[in-house]
Design a protein around this motif. Structure first.
Motif, PDB file in Angstrom:
ATOM      1  N   GLN A   4      51.748 -28.264  64.007  1.00 22.57           N
ATOM      2  CA  GLN A   4      51.290 -28.029  65.383  1.00 22.57           C
ATOM      3  C   GLN A   4      50.927 -26.459  65.435  1.00 22.57           C
ATOM      4  N   THR A   5      50.934 -25.785  64.589  1.00 21.17           N
ATOM      5  CA  THR A   5      50.767 -24.334  64.573  1.00 21.17           C
ATOM      6  C   THR A   5      49.411 -23.908  65.386  1.00 21.17           C
ATOM      7  N   THR A  26      52.977 -17.564  53.821  1.00 18.45           N
ATOM      8  CA  THR A  26      52.270 -17.113  52.951  1.00 18.45           C
ATOM      9  C   THR A  26      50.984 -16.277  53.354  1.00 18.45           C
ATOM     10  N   LEU A  27      50.495 -15.389  52.382  1.00 19.81           N
ATOM     11  CA  LEU A  27      49.186 -14.754  52.993  1.00 19.81           C
ATOM     12  C   LEU A  27      48.024 -16.182  53.403  1.00 19.81           C
ATOM     13  N   GLU A  28      48.037 -16.936  52.850  1.00 19.08           N
ATOM     14  CA  GLU A  28      46.971 -18.029  53.068  1.00 19.08           C
ATOM     15  C   GLU A  28      47.198 -18.408  54.618  1.00 19.08           C
ATOM     16  N   GLN A  29      48.654 -18.685  55.115  1.00 18.49           N
ATOM     17  CA  GLN A  29      49.070 -18.932  56.480  1.00 18.49           C
ATOM     18  C   GLN A  29      48.775 -17.941  57.352  1.00 18.49           C
ATOM     19  N   GLU A  46      45.144 -18.019  57.933  1.00 18.27           N
ATOM     20  CA  GLU A  46      44.475 -19.051  58.755  1.00 18.27           C
ATOM     21  C   GLU A  46      44.783 -18.768  60.191  1.00 18.27           C
ATOM     22  N   VAL A  47      45.831 -18.258  60.655  1.00 19.81           N
ATOM     23  CA  VAL A  47      46.096 -18.221  61.903  1.00 19.81           C
ATOM     24  C   VAL A  47      45.402 -17.119  62.573  1.00 19.81           C
TER      25      VAL A  47
END
Length: 238
Positions: free
Chosen positions: A125-126, A164-167, A170-171
């Motif tokens: 749900q982020t 993570t850097l990817e997370q 993304e946000v």
């Protein structure tokens, strides 16, 4: 809720360590130290901000502090919607938006905090949560000059756990797209900070992520020796 007048020595150390910083530095001490801190840094970096404000300019709100009171101390900014306020005091997006609006009306920069819990992250749900918080917490008066967004995943604050850097990317990309869709291309200049267990050992790699414009630093800001390497890491990216 850290710091008595003795802690101002750490503020002085930060002033001494960064006589001409290449980035914006903001220290948000407890309300009891706002005036003293503002007096200490007059004419120097860093700027001073508060940790929270009330949604009203004045009134029978015993124990609270208003945005005009904060501005009167010489401070220039205020944090609103921090995860601890949302979690412990059940502050809603509507209340956070009202606080940010009052900050703007008082000439303060509003640092609006948003972020998901571990349950929300684990259940996918982020982005839905972040989107609702941006839409609900950021007032129409927001500009790139008077507003900063701070993404702080609740599950990473003070836990040592880091997305993570990817997370993170993304946000932050999602927040930028959300702001630009609502307010227009000028929001490409609005600063989006990352907060959540930022330390000297991970700051540089976090700042290298696109759309990460700085950090909202918690525990590592209490001592100049821990905070300065984070500032230096950001300076190396500009």
């Amino acid at each position: 809720m850290n710091g008595t007048s003795a802690a101002l020595a750490e503020l002085q150390a930060i002033v001494n360590a960064h006589p001409a910083p290449g980035v914006d530095i903001l220290i948000c001490p407890p309300a009891t130290l706002l005036f003293q801190a503002s007096q200490m840094v007059t004419g120097h970096a860093p700027d001073i901000g508060a940790q929270d404000c009330h949604s009203a300019a004045s009134g029978a709100h015993t124990g609270d502090i208003s945005a005009p009171m904060i501005a009167d101390t010489g401070a220039t900014a205020v944090i609103v919607g921090h995860s601890e306020r949302r979690e412990t005091y059940k502050e809603t997006n509507d209340l956070v938006r009202a606080k940010a609006s009052k900050a703007h009306a008082s000439g303060l920069t509003a640092i609006i905090c948003i972020g998901e819990t571990l349950v929300e992250r684990d259940t996918g749900q982020t982005l839905q949560v972040i989107g609702a918080q941006v839409s609900g917490s950021v007032p129409d008066s927001a500009t790139s000059a008077n507003t900063v967004i701070a993404y702080e995943p609740v599950w990473a604050i003070g836990t040592g756990k880091i997305p993570t850097l990817e997370q993170i990317g993304e946000v932050h990309d999602f927040i930028r797209e959300n702001l630009t869709s609502r307010f227009g291309s000028a929001m490409a200049e609005m600063r989006i900070l990352y907060g959540g267990s930022v330390k000297p050992t991970n700051a540089a790699e976090i700042f290298a992520v696109p759309n990460v414009d700085g950090a909202l630093v918690g525990g590592a800001s209490l001592r100049e020796a821990d905070f300065t390497p984070i500032i230096n890491a950001l300076e190396s990216t500009v």
